[in-house]
Motif scaffolding. Sequence first.
Motif, PDB file in Angstrom:
ATOM      1  N   ASN A   5      -8.118  54.247 -37.001  1.00  0.00           N
ATOM      2  CA  ASN A   5      -8.969  55.371 -36.594  1.00  0.00           C
ATOM      3  C   ASN A   5     -10.411  55.140 -37.033  1.00  0.00           C
ATOM      4  OD1 ASN A   5      -8.380  55.553 -39.289  1.00  0.00           O
ATOM      5  ND2 ASN A   5      -7.971  57.752 -39.277  1.00  0.00           N
ATOM      6  N   PHE A   6     -10.823  53.865 -37.026  1.00  0.00           N
ATOM      7  CA  PHE A   6     -12.194  53.498 -37.339  1.00  0.00           C
ATOM      8  C   PHE A   6     -12.498  52.191 -36.606  1.00  0.00           C
ATOM      9  CE2 PHE A   6      -9.552  51.267 -40.369  1.00  0.00           C
ATOM     10  CZ  PHE A   6     -10.104  50.009 -40.419  1.00  0.00           C
ATOM     11  N   TYR A   7     -13.762  51.814 -36.604  1.00  0.00           N
ATOM     12  CA  TYR A   7     -14.155  50.533 -36.020  1.00  0.00           C
ATOM     13  C   TYR A   7     -15.296  49.951 -36.839  1.00  0.00           C
ATOM     14  CZ  TYR A   7     -17.905  53.265 -33.770  1.00  0.00           C
ATOM     15  OH  TYR A   7     -18.973  54.090 -33.510  1.00  0.00           O
ATOM     16  N   VAL A   8     -15.456  48.638 -36.755  1.00  0.00           N
ATOM     17  CA  VAL A   8     -16.489  47.915 -37.499  1.00  0.00           C
ATOM     18  C   VAL A   8     -17.412  47.243 -36.499  1.00  0.00           C
ATOM     19  CG1 VAL A   8     -16.962  46.024 -39.110  1.00  0.00           C
ATOM     20  CG2 VAL A   8     -15.012  47.554 -39.502  1.00  0.00           C
ATOM     21  N   GLU A   9     -18.726  47.333 -36.738  1.00  0.00           N
ATOM     22  CA  GLU A   9     -19.691  46.707 -35.841  1.00  0.00           C
ATOM     23  C   GLU A   9     -20.844  46.124 -36.651  1.00  0.00           C
ATOM     24  OE1 GLU A   9     -21.178  49.708 -33.241  1.00  0.00           O
ATOM     25  OE2 GLU A   9     -22.272  50.778 -34.805  1.00  0.00           O
ATOM     26  N   PRO A  10     -21.541  45.125 -36.090  1.00  0.00           N
ATOM     27  CA  PRO A  10     -22.742  44.622 -36.770  1.00  0.00           C
ATOM     28  C   PRO A  10     -23.777  45.738 -36.874  1.00  0.00           C
ATOM     29  CG  PRO A  10     -22.070  43.171 -34.964  1.00  0.00           C
ATOM     30  CD  PRO A  10     -21.267  44.424 -34.827  1.00  0.00           C
ATOM     31  N   ALA A  11     -24.536  45.736 -37.941  1.00  0.00           N
ATOM     32  CA  ALA A  11     -25.591  46.733 -38.130  1.00  0.00           C
ATOM     33  C   ALA A  11     -26.939  46.034 -38.053  1.00  0.00           C
ATOM     34  CB  ALA A  11     -25.430  47.436 -39.469  1.00  0.00           C
ATOM     35  N   HIS A  12     -27.881  46.686 -37.405  1.00  0.00           N
ATOM     36  CA  HIS A  12     -29.252  46.179 -37.324  1.00  0.00           C
ATOM     37  C   HIS A  12     -30.067  46.969 -38.348  1.00  0.00           C
ATOM     38  CE1 HIS A  12     -32.745  44.297 -35.633  1.00  0.00           C
ATOM     39  NE2 HIS A  12     -33.263  45.432 -35.225  1.00  0.00           N
ATOM     40  N   TYR A  13     -30.527  46.304 -39.407  1.00  0.00           N
ATOM     41  CA  TYR A  13     -31.072  47.032 -40.554  1.00  0.00           C
ATOM     42  C   TYR A  13     -32.210  47.986 -40.208  1.00  0.00           C
ATOM     43  CZ  TYR A  13     -32.601  48.141 -45.243  1.00  0.00           C
ATOM     44  OH  TYR A  13     -32.944  48.834 -46.374  1.00  0.00           O
ATOM     45  N   PRO A  14     -33.199  47.601 -39.390  1.00  0.00           N
ATOM     46  CA  PRO A  14     -34.275  48.559 -39.095  1.00  0.00           C
ATOM     47  C   PRO A  14     -33.776  49.833 -38.422  1.00  0.00           C
ATOM     48  CG  PRO A  14     -34.942  46.338 -38.499  1.00  0.00           C
ATOM     49  CD  PRO A  14     -33.472  46.273 -38.817  1.00  0.00           C
ATOM     50  N   VAL A  15     -32.685  49.734 -37.663  1.00  0.00           N
ATOM     51  CA  VAL A  15     -32.149  50.900 -36.955  1.00  0.00           C
ATOM     52  C   VAL A  15     -31.129  51.659 -37.792  1.00  0.00           C
ATOM     53  CG1 VAL A  15     -30.807  51.648 -34.940  1.00  0.00           C
ATOM     54  CG2 VAL A  15     -32.550  49.869 -34.686  1.00  0.00           C
ATOM     55  N   GLN A  83      -7.009  52.347 -46.384  1.00  0.00           N
ATOM     56  CA  GLN A  83      -6.684  52.478 -44.959  1.00  0.00           C
ATOM     57  C   GLN A  83      -7.108  51.238 -44.175  1.00  0.00           C
ATOM     58  OE1 GLN A  83      -7.415  56.386 -43.106  1.00  0.00           O
ATOM     59  NE2 GLN A  83      -8.075  57.117 -45.112  1.00  0.00           N
ATOM     60  N   GLY A  84      -7.420  50.152 -44.888  1.00  0.00           N
ATOM     61  CA  GLY A  84      -7.774  48.906 -44.228  1.00  0.00           C
ATOM     62  C   GLY A  84      -9.240  48.742 -43.902  1.00  0.00           C
ATOM     63  N   VAL A  85     -10.081  49.705 -44.286  1.00  0.00           N
ATOM     64  CA  VAL A  85     -11.496  49.632 -43.943  1.00  0.00           C
ATOM     65  C   VAL A  85     -12.175  48.470 -44.674  1.00  0.00           C
ATOM     66  CG1 VAL A  85     -13.701  50.854 -43.914  1.00  0.00           C
ATOM     67  CG2 VAL A  85     -11.569  52.108 -43.514  1.00  0.00           C
ATOM     68  N   GLY A  86     -11.926  48.357 -45.974  1.00  0.00           N
ATOM     69  CA  GLY A  86     -12.541  47.286 -46.752  1.00  0.00           C
ATOM     70  C   GLY A  86     -12.155  45.911 -46.241  1.00  0.00           C
ATOM     71  N   GLY A  87     -10.875  45.735 -45.912  1.00  0.00           N
ATOM     72  CA  GLY A  87     -10.424  44.453 -45.384  1.00  0.00           C
ATOM     73  C   GLY A  87     -11.080  44.122 -44.056  1.00  0.00           C
ATOM     74  N   SER A  88     -11.233  45.114 -43.194  1.00  0.00           N
ATOM     75  CA  SER A  88     -11.883  44.885 -41.906  1.00  0.00           C
ATOM     76  C   SER A  88     -13.343  44.502 -42.087  1.00  0.00           C
ATOM     77  CB  SER A  88     -11.769  46.139 -41.036  1.00  0.00           C
ATOM     78  OG  SER A  88     -10.417  46.406 -40.702  1.00  0.00           O
TER      79      SER A  88
END
Length: 319
Positions: A5-15, A83-88
């Motif tokens: 019930n979550f997702y991981v994506e690259p983050a663009h630091y200025p945004v 809940q697996g967030v850290g591993g992801s």
Amino acid sequence: MNIPNFYVEPAHYPVDSEELRYVRNAVFVEEQNIPPEIEFDELDRQCHHVLARDLEGRPIGTGRLSPDGKIGRLAVLPGWRKQGVGGSLLRAIIDKARSLGLTTVHANAQVTALAFYRKFAFAQEGDEFIEAGIPHLTMRLKLRPVDKPPRPALKLRSPSVPAARLASIEATLQSTVQLIAESRRQLCIYSRDLEYSLYGQSEVVEALKQFALRSRGESVQIIIQDPAKLRGRSHPLLDLAQKLASFFLIRTPLEEEDLQYPSAFVINDRDGYLFRLAGNRFEGHWSPNLPARNRQLREEFERVWQRSRPCSEFRALGW
């Protein structure tokens, strides 16, 4: 099947810096009493960041990778732990390091987190030390090189196709479906409000669905200038995007210049494009293969994408 019930994506630091700081402030500054001047440093601007979000787009976890391969600032909000967030997050950082050609990564791990790193085959290196008043150990992981596929034989580029004018919704619809069908791994859509008379049509939605089913590892990136117009309204494309949330990435501009951009367009990764001068009209021009125009629009799309925010309004089911 256990669906996260979550997702991981690259983050663009200025945004995304405010959302990155929100998680790290909650975990490191407030929970662990690390001084803000230590937690937030100049290295942030040089790092690759990842961000975990819940299905409503709210930040729940972060992590970063420095240019020299150091993993740090790995944090998950208390309500999302185990809940697996850290591993992801860690897997996403490792994948990024491998894609950059790094041969090892390392982390200054809090001693309470050693089991977590060992689960991912990190090995202890050196003696315990104190950092920000907390006991740490260096953990290191050797990375398996990225398998490079055999280099394919050079293919001659297909000849360019001169742009053709579009004068009706029917012609625009047909051309849009063709651009989607001919995409290989990536499609970009720049739209005012996902015009229902175009993107709500079954032909377009089905073409996008088939693209998602046959594509591997890439995405449909959509910039919506005015998502408020869609709130509370049913839209077949957004329904599809919710079902395939990892495949559809949706952002909305922040800069006034981008919000006032009057036109709309679609580009694929086969040098095709469709451009409409006004986002609420369907007259324009298109070509299935015109590299110069495709490149120009791609640069415009990427410029706006990098300074837009994730459109979290459409992440929650039942929006």
